[in-house]
Design a protein around this motif. Structure first.
Motif, short mmCIF file in Angstrom:
data_model
loop_
_atom_site.label_atom_id
_atom_site.label_comp_id
_atom_site.label_asym_id
_atom_site.label_seq_id
_atom_site.Cartn_x
_atom_site.Cartn_y
_atom_site.Cartn_z
N ARG A 151 20.58 -28.37 -22.11
CA ARG A 151 19.48 -28.58 -21.17
C ARG A 151 20.01 -28.61 -19.73
O ARG A 151 19.44 -27.99 -18.84
N SER A 180 20.87 -25.26 -18.59
CA SER A 180 19.69 -24.41 -18.43
C SER A 180 18.99 -24.66 -17.11
O SER A 180 18.70 -23.71 -16.37
N GLY A 181 18.75 -25.92 -16.80
CA GLY A 181 17.85 -26.16 -15.69
C GLY A 181 18.23 -27.25 -14.72
O GLY A 181 17.42 -27.63 -13.86
N TRP A 204 17.91 -19.36 -10.12
CA TRP A 204 17.52 -20.58 -10.86
C TRP A 204 16.64 -21.47 -9.99
O TRP A 204 15.84 -22.25 -10.49
N TYR A 211 11.48 -19.44 -12.10
CA TYR A 211 12.42 -20.07 -13.03
C TYR A 211 12.18 -21.57 -13.12
O TYR A 211 12.23 -22.15 -14.22
N GLU A 212 11.92 -22.19 -11.98
CA GLU A 212 11.69 -23.64 -11.99
C GLU A 212 10.50 -23.97 -12.90
O GLU A 212 10.57 -24.88 -13.73
N TYR A 270 9.24 -22.08 -15.28
CA TYR A 270 9.59 -21.71 -16.65
C TYR A 270 10.42 -22.81 -17.31
O TYR A 270 10.12 -23.26 -18.42
N PHE A 271 11.44 -23.27 -16.60
CA PHE A 271 12.27 -24.33 -17.17
C PHE A 271 11.43 -25.58 -17.44
O PHE A 271 11.55 -26.20 -18.51
N ASP A 318 11.06 -27.39 -20.93
CA ASP A 318 11.55 -28.77 -21.03
C ASP A 318 10.47 -29.66 -21.62
O ASP A 318 10.72 -30.47 -22.52
N ASP A 376 21.40 -22.78 -23.43
CA ASP A 376 21.20 -22.24 -22.09
C ASP A 376 21.36 -20.73 -22.08
O ASP A 376 20.83 -20.05 -21.20
N VAL A 396 17.95 -19.13 -22.96
CA VAL A 396 17.00 -19.50 -21.90
C VAL A 396 17.30 -18.70 -20.62
O VAL A 396 16.41 -18.07 -20.04
N HIS A 397 18.57 -18.71 -20.20
CA HIS A 397 18.92 -17.92 -19.02
C HIS A 397 18.62 -16.44 -19.24
O HIS A 397 18.11 -15.75 -18.36
#
Ligand code: GDP
Ligand code: MN
Length: 346
Positions: free
Chosen positions: A132, A135-136, A251, A256-257, A259-260, A264, A276, A279-280
């Motif tokens: 996690r 990922s974000g 990111w 992306y924000e 999406y994450f 989450d 990650d 996800v990335h």
């Protein structure tokens, strides 16, 4: 927050460039490693390789992250492994802790199911936290607030080839967002709901899809040699993120924000074992121009059990074209041909 900058920072100005060594200009970038104190020797191995083949020519700073403070020994020995600046940063609790909306009973239940299905690390909560964070969250650390590019380096990886140019400059000058060496298929059982959640997100935000995206790559249905299945619509082909050279502005972008945050909230970092890497990769495949994604074919690399081995006299200790020194079935996990096909690199 108890980040401890060591030594003199090379701060980039508004242009993103800062004066560097040997008459060159350094890009606003850092080598970045999330690592445990117990992995000191393995980290030194990775540093020694990367310093020898590349960084001694450019002296990009190293930034180390940990969820507990680094030991004095860790700092002393890593500092001695480079001429460049080293920084040691503690991850803020709110970036590492399991989020409040994760239900403990449901987590335990899910872990049992994942374990039955043979999903590795499913019962290791720190592994979920690590995935996690990678990922974000890593790029939200205050120590990176003024940094644009990073090269992620794990402990116990190998670099084989002399690289004589500044790869960060290459990224900046060629307008690249993301660089990789290896792509692999993932275990569908670790990410069953990742694509369904993604599909829901893009139904809500079709405007985030890039006109020159790699949707075909993300959703490829080719019959696969192993794990003979998609993950409910996702091909599972992903950039292997233990190596990544990337621009954090991606990111930090709104698509992306959001999406994450969507992922989450959906809980799959804990109820499943979303990595990650997928996800990335999905985000890059959908929200970025695929021409901004670069295969660093010239960077010889190994993270057990896979290699990227260029055919070049600049490479030592790496057999050209070899993907793995393990069992041959591992070769079937390689999905680079799929990327080359859809990115029109073939
Ligand atoms: P694998 O490559 O998927 O087998 O996972 P690794 O065990 O190599 O972990 C990925 C990266 O995260 C490595 O750089 C580890 O050092 C780091 N890492 C994993 N878990 C933790 C943790 O709990 N704390 C810290 N500080 N680093 C971790
Ligand atoms: Mn690893």
């Amino acid at each position: 927050l108890t980040g401890e900058p060591e030594g003199k920072l090379v701060r980039a100005g508004a242009t993103g460039y800062a004066p560097g060594a040997a008459g060159t200009e350094r890009i606003n970038a850092t080598l970045l490693a999330l690592v445990r104190n117990e992995e000191l020797d393995q980290m030194l191995q990775s540093m020694t390789d990367l310093e020898r083949t590349w960084n001694h020519k450019f002296n990009y700073p190293w930034t180390f992250f940990n969820d507990v403070p680094f030991t004095e020994e860790f700092k002393r020995k890593t500092r001695a492994a480079t001429k460049a600046e080293t920084r040691y940063e503690l991850i803020p609790k709110e970036h590492w802790d399991v989020p409040s909306w994760i239900n403990d009973d449901l987590y335990k239940e899910s872990v049992n199911l994942l374990l039955k299905q043979g999903v590795q690390y499913a019962d290791k909560i720190s592994y979920h936290q690590m995935c996690r964070w990678n990922s974000g969250l890593f790029y939200k650390h205050p120590a990176l607030a003024d940094t644009q590019f990073y090269w992620r380096v794990e402990p116990n990886v190998h670099f084989f080839c002399d690289v004589d140019y500044d790869v960060f400059r290459y990224m900046a000058d060629n307008n690249k967002t993301y660089g990789f060496t290896i792509t692999l298929y993932d275990a569908p059982k670790s990410i069953p709901n990742l694509w369904p959640e993604t599909a829901q997100f893009i139904a809500e935000h079709p405007e985030y899809l890039h006109p020159n995206n790699a949707m075909d790559w993300v959703t490829d249905k080719q019959r696969r040699p192993i794990h003979n299945a998609q993950a409910n619509g996702y091909s599972t082909c992903h950039f292997w993120t233990n190596f990544e050279i990337a621009d954090m502005n991606f990111w930090r972008s709104k698509p992306y924000e959001e999406y994450f945050n969507h992922l989450d909230r959906a809980g799959g970092f804990f109820y499943e074992r979303w990595g990650d890497a997928p996800v990335h990769s999905i985000a890059l495949g959908l929200f970025e121009d695929k021409s901004k994604i670069h295969w660093f074919r010239d960077i010889g690399y190994q993270h057990i059990p896979f290699f990227n081995c260029p055919n070049s006299p600049k490479c030592k200790g790496c057999v050209t074209g070899r993907l793995t020194d393990g069992e041959q079935w591992l070769n079937k996990e390689d999905c680079r041909p799929l990327w080359f096909k859809y990115a029109h690199m073939d």
